[in-house]
Design an enzyme around this catalytic site. Structure first.
Site, PDB file in Angstrom:
ATOM      1  N   GLY A   9       0.259 -54.087 -49.532  1.00 52.19           N
ATOM      2  CA  GLY A   9      -0.387 -53.688 -50.703  1.00 52.19           C
ATOM      3  C   GLY A   9      -1.813 -54.832 -51.034  1.00 52.19           C
ATOM      4  N   GLY A  12      -5.060 -53.968 -53.294  1.00 48.20           N
ATOM      5  CA  GLY A  12      -5.108 -53.791 -54.647  1.00 48.20           C
ATOM      6  C   GLY A  12      -5.640 -54.691 -55.446  1.00 48.20           C
ATOM      7  CD  GLN A  13      -5.869 -55.716 -61.581  1.00 52.54           C
ATOM      8  OE1 GLN A  13      -4.946 -54.988 -61.913  1.00 52.54           O
ATOM      9  NE2 GLN A  13      -6.768 -56.059 -62.432  1.00 52.54           N
ATOM     10  CG  ASP A  35      -3.451 -51.279 -49.275  1.00 49.90           C
ATOM     11  OD1 ASP A  35      -3.239 -52.292 -50.228  1.00 49.90           O
ATOM     12  OD2 ASP A  35      -3.104 -50.289 -49.075  1.00 49.90           O
ATOM     13  CG  ASP A  54       3.813 -45.813 -45.780  1.00 49.37           C
ATOM     14  OD1 ASP A  54       4.565 -46.562 -46.854  1.00 49.37           O
ATOM     15  OD2 ASP A  54       4.010 -44.419 -45.508  1.00 49.37           O
ATOM     16  CE1 TYR A 144       4.929 -50.412 -62.202  1.00 44.42           C
ATOM     17  CE2 TYR A 144       4.924 -51.074 -64.509  1.00 44.42           C
ATOM     18  CZ  TYR A 144       4.718 -51.366 -63.344  1.00 44.42           C
ATOM     19  OH  TYR A 144       4.188 -52.468 -62.649  1.00 44.42           O
ATOM     20  CE  LYS A 148       6.834 -52.961 -60.659  1.00 41.58           C
ATOM     21  NZ  LYS A 148       6.726 -53.740 -59.209  1.00 41.58           N
TER      22      LYS A 148
HETATM   23  P1  NAD Z   1      -2.634 -51.775 -57.097  1.00 38.12           P
HETATM   24  O1  NAD Z   1      -2.325 -50.234 -57.252  1.00 38.12           O
HETATM   25  O2  NAD Z   1      -4.114 -52.220 -57.397  1.00 38.12           O
HETATM   26  O3  NAD Z   1      -2.281 -51.991 -55.519  1.00 38.12           O
HETATM   27  C1  NAD Z   1      -1.261 -51.599 -54.858  1.00 38.12           C
HETATM   28  C2  NAD Z   1      -1.739 -51.359 -53.227  1.00 38.12           C
HETATM   29  O4  NAD Z   1      -0.481 -51.248 -52.724  1.00 38.12           O
HETATM   30  C3  NAD Z   1      -2.798 -50.430 -53.119  1.00 38.12           C
HETATM   31  O5  NAD Z   1      -3.751 -50.996 -52.446  1.00 38.12           O
HETATM   32  C4  NAD Z   1      -2.184 -49.335 -52.426  1.00 38.12           C
HETATM   33  O6  NAD Z   1      -3.226 -48.787 -51.411  1.00 38.12           O
HETATM   34  C5  NAD Z   1      -1.149 -50.227 -51.665  1.00 38.12           C
HETATM   35  N1  NAD Z   1       0.131 -49.080 -51.357  1.00 38.12           N
HETATM   36  C6  NAD Z   1       0.468 -48.177 -52.005  1.00 38.12           C
HETATM   37  N2  NAD Z   1       1.273 -47.330 -51.285  1.00 38.12           N
HETATM   38  C7  NAD Z   1       1.669 -48.403 -50.344  1.00 38.12           C
HETATM   39  C8  NAD Z   1       2.575 -48.229 -49.034  1.00 38.12           C
HETATM   40  N3  NAD Z   1       3.484 -46.955 -49.174  1.00 38.12           N
HETATM   41  N4  NAD Z   1       2.337 -49.225 -48.332  1.00 38.12           N
HETATM   42  C9  NAD Z   1       1.672 -50.062 -48.287  1.00 38.12           C
HETATM   43  N5  NAD Z   1       0.695 -50.009 -48.993  1.00 38.12           N
HETATM   44  C10 NAD Z   1       0.731 -49.511 -50.120  1.00 38.12           C
HETATM   45  O7  NAD Z   1      -1.545 -52.602 -57.916  1.00 38.12           O
HETATM   46  P2  NAD Z   1      -1.658 -53.903 -58.347  1.00 38.12           P
HETATM   47  O8  NAD Z   1      -2.097 -53.995 -59.733  1.00 38.12           O
HETATM   48  O9  NAD Z   1      -2.027 -55.019 -57.100  1.00 38.12           O
HETATM   49  O10 NAD Z   1      -0.068 -54.396 -58.502  1.00 38.12           O
HETATM   50  C11 NAD Z   1       0.606 -54.960 -57.333  1.00 38.12           C
HETATM   51  C12 NAD Z   1       2.168 -55.229 -57.785  1.00 38.12           C
HETATM   52  O11 NAD Z   1       2.129 -55.917 -59.117  1.00 38.12           O
HETATM   53  C13 NAD Z   1       2.917 -53.929 -58.122  1.00 38.12           C
HETATM   54  O12 NAD Z   1       4.013 -53.947 -57.914  1.00 38.12           O
HETATM   55  C14 NAD Z   1       2.629 -53.753 -59.610  1.00 38.12           C
HETATM   56  O13 NAD Z   1       3.578 -53.074 -60.378  1.00 38.12           O
HETATM   57  C15 NAD Z   1       2.822 -55.077 -60.208  1.00 38.12           C
HETATM   58  N6  NAD Z   1       2.140 -55.578 -61.530  1.00 38.12           N
HETATM   59  C16 NAD Z   1       0.754 -55.415 -61.468  1.00 38.12           C
HETATM   60  C17 NAD Z   1       0.353 -55.729 -62.814  1.00 38.12           C
HETATM   61  C18 NAD Z   1      -1.325 -55.539 -63.296  1.00 38.12           C
HETATM   62  O14 NAD Z   1      -1.316 -55.538 -64.381  1.00 38.12           O
HETATM   63  N7  NAD Z   1      -1.921 -55.418 -62.191  1.00 38.12           N
HETATM   64  C19 NAD Z   1       1.015 -55.801 -63.926  1.00 38.12           C
HETATM   65  C20 NAD Z   1       2.542 -55.953 -63.717  1.00 38.12           C
HETATM   66  C21 NAD Z   1       2.961 -55.607 -62.380  1.00 38.12           C
HETATM   67  N1  SER Z   2      -0.655 -53.552 -65.877  1.00 35.15           N
HETATM   68  C1  SER Z   2       0.945 -52.775 -65.510  1.00 35.15           C
HETATM   69  C2  SER Z   2       0.629 -51.438 -65.991  1.00 35.15           C
HETATM   70  O1  SER Z   2       0.052 -51.136 -66.923  1.00 35.15           O
HETATM   71  C3  SER Z   2       1.880 -53.362 -66.130  1.00 35.15           C
HETATM   72  O2  SER Z   2       2.808 -53.421 -65.363  1.00 35.15           O
HETATM   73  O3  SER Z   2       1.102 -50.401 -65.514  1.00 35.15           O
END
Ligand code: NAD
Ligand code: SER
Length: 312
Positions: A9, A12-13, A35, A54, A144, A148
């Site tokens: 992943g 992603g962000q 990714d 994947d 969600y 988690k």
């Molecule tokens: P995001 O959606 O920006 O990135 C997720 C990435 O995973 C994407 O690039 C997507 O293409 C990839 N992806 C989706 N399905 C996939 C698969 N089957 N195989 C491989 N890659 C796949 O999410 P993020 O914000 O970077 O979050 C990453 C993790 O952190 C997640 O578990 C999220 O729940 C957790 N999280 C994020 C936040 C936040 O504010 N960003 C807060 C709490 C928890």
């Molecule tokens: N930033 C995340 C969301 O809003 C928290 O896990 O889903």
């Protein structure tokens, strides 16, 4: 054999920032980004290995792990809170099966260590709203949050039962300028900066007084790497650690941005994400993370806003 890290992943962000920081610390070739889709040309993740992967394809995952002799996996692939509500069954599949595929690699001693992020979404309306403790009532009402919380339970189970070295953080809403967020309820706090910089009015999908725990991305990346580098014996939590930085409402972040960009305007039109936000804590108690591995946030609201406006 040295450390070889696989980030799943990575586009992603969080992944897009985590990969760059890990590569700067342990070398480009020791961090494999992956990714679902190939990287666009010119991506700054192109400086090291990248695999289309994947996480639900167990054999493909094993092939990548074997190809690079991967020792550690950072599993970031998931559906976030808002997107998950729109597709609950797929969110459950991705968020749970992806985790099991990675946990089982460690159970089978193919990899040595895992990072898997949880979220403040594990808490629910019956949890204490302010300074939510590490150990408390947890009755999440979103798919969600349920995924988690269950993931946390499985991580602790794999640690206790199979000695799997899995580490986790309950991230708050993360704010960054490098890439757009992927479908969360806290995304408004990133979108607001893009609108402000484009000199456009911002329509906020949460009400002006909805206070949520938030964090600047640099703090989150540092927390992640510090937790992964901590002595195993110092870690008392094998489900997921509370960490905190700051809490603010849409109105508070608007006021801070408005100081810097006085023509910026906002309006409030809450949608289905309001109910998600209302079920989450306003602030988090992170005493145990501080004690166990020395966690401490750097960025306050003013620094966060200045950094975002400067860099977007
Ligand atoms: P995001 O959606 O920006 O990135 C997720 C990435 O995973 C994407 O690039 C997507 O293409 C990839 N992806 C989706 N399905 C996939 C698969 N089957 N195989 C491989 N890659 C796949 O999410 P993020 O914000 O970077 O979050 C990453 C993790 O952190 C997640 O578990 C999220 O729940 C957790 N999280 C994020 C936040 C936040 O504010 N960003 C807060 C709490 C928890
Ligand atoms: N930033 C995340 C969301 O809003 C928290 O896990 O889903």
């Amino acid at each position: 054999m040295g450390k070889k890290v696989l980030v799943i992943g990575a586009s992603g962000q969080i992944g897009s920032e985590l990969v760059l920081t890990l590569r700067s610390r342990i070398g480009n070739m020791n961090v494999i980004a992956s990714d679902l889709k190939p990287l666009p040309s010119g991506s700054n993740l192109n400086e090291g290995p990248f695999e289309v992967l994947d996480v639900l394809d167990n054999q493909a995952l094993l092939n990548v792990v074997n190809k690079y002799n991967v020792t550690e996996v950072y599993l970031l692939a998931a559906l976030l809170s808002a997107t998950a509500e729109e597709n609950p069954m797929f969110a459950w599949k991705l968020n749970m099966e992806g985790l099991f595929n990675v946990l089982n690699l460690a159970k089978d001693k193919i990899i040595q260590k895992i990072f898997w992020p949880s979220s403040i979404a594990v808490f629910g309306p019956t949890s204490p709203k302010n300074n939510t403790p590490q150990h408390t009532i947890m009755e999440p009402t979103t798919v969600y949050g349920i995924s988690k919380l269950v993931g946390e339970r499985w991580c602790e189970y794999y640690y206790n039962k199979y000695n799997v070295d899995v580490r986790s953080i309950r991230y708050p809403g993360l704010i960054s300028y490098g890439s757009l967020p992927g479908g969360g309820t806290t995304d408004y706090a990133v979108d607001v900066f893009h609108k402000a910089k484009a000199n456009e009015k911002f329509t906020c999908f949460l009400s002006k007084d909805t206070t949520l725990p938030m964090m600047y991305m640099d703090d989150a990346i540092r927390a992640t790497i510090d937790l992964m580098n901590a002595e195993s014996s110092s870690l008392s939590v094998r489900s997921s650690y509370n960490i905190a930085a700051l809490s603010f409402s849409p109105e508070q972040i608007y006021n801070e941005i408005h100081h810097i960009l006085p023509s910026f305007e906002i309006e409030y039109k809450p949608d289905f994400r309001q109910a998600i936000a209302d079920s989450w804590p306003s602030s988090i108690d992170d005493e145990i993370a501080r004690k166990d591995w020395g966690w401490c946030a750097d960025y306050n609201l003013k620094e966060l806003c200045e950094t975002m406006i400067k860099n977007i």
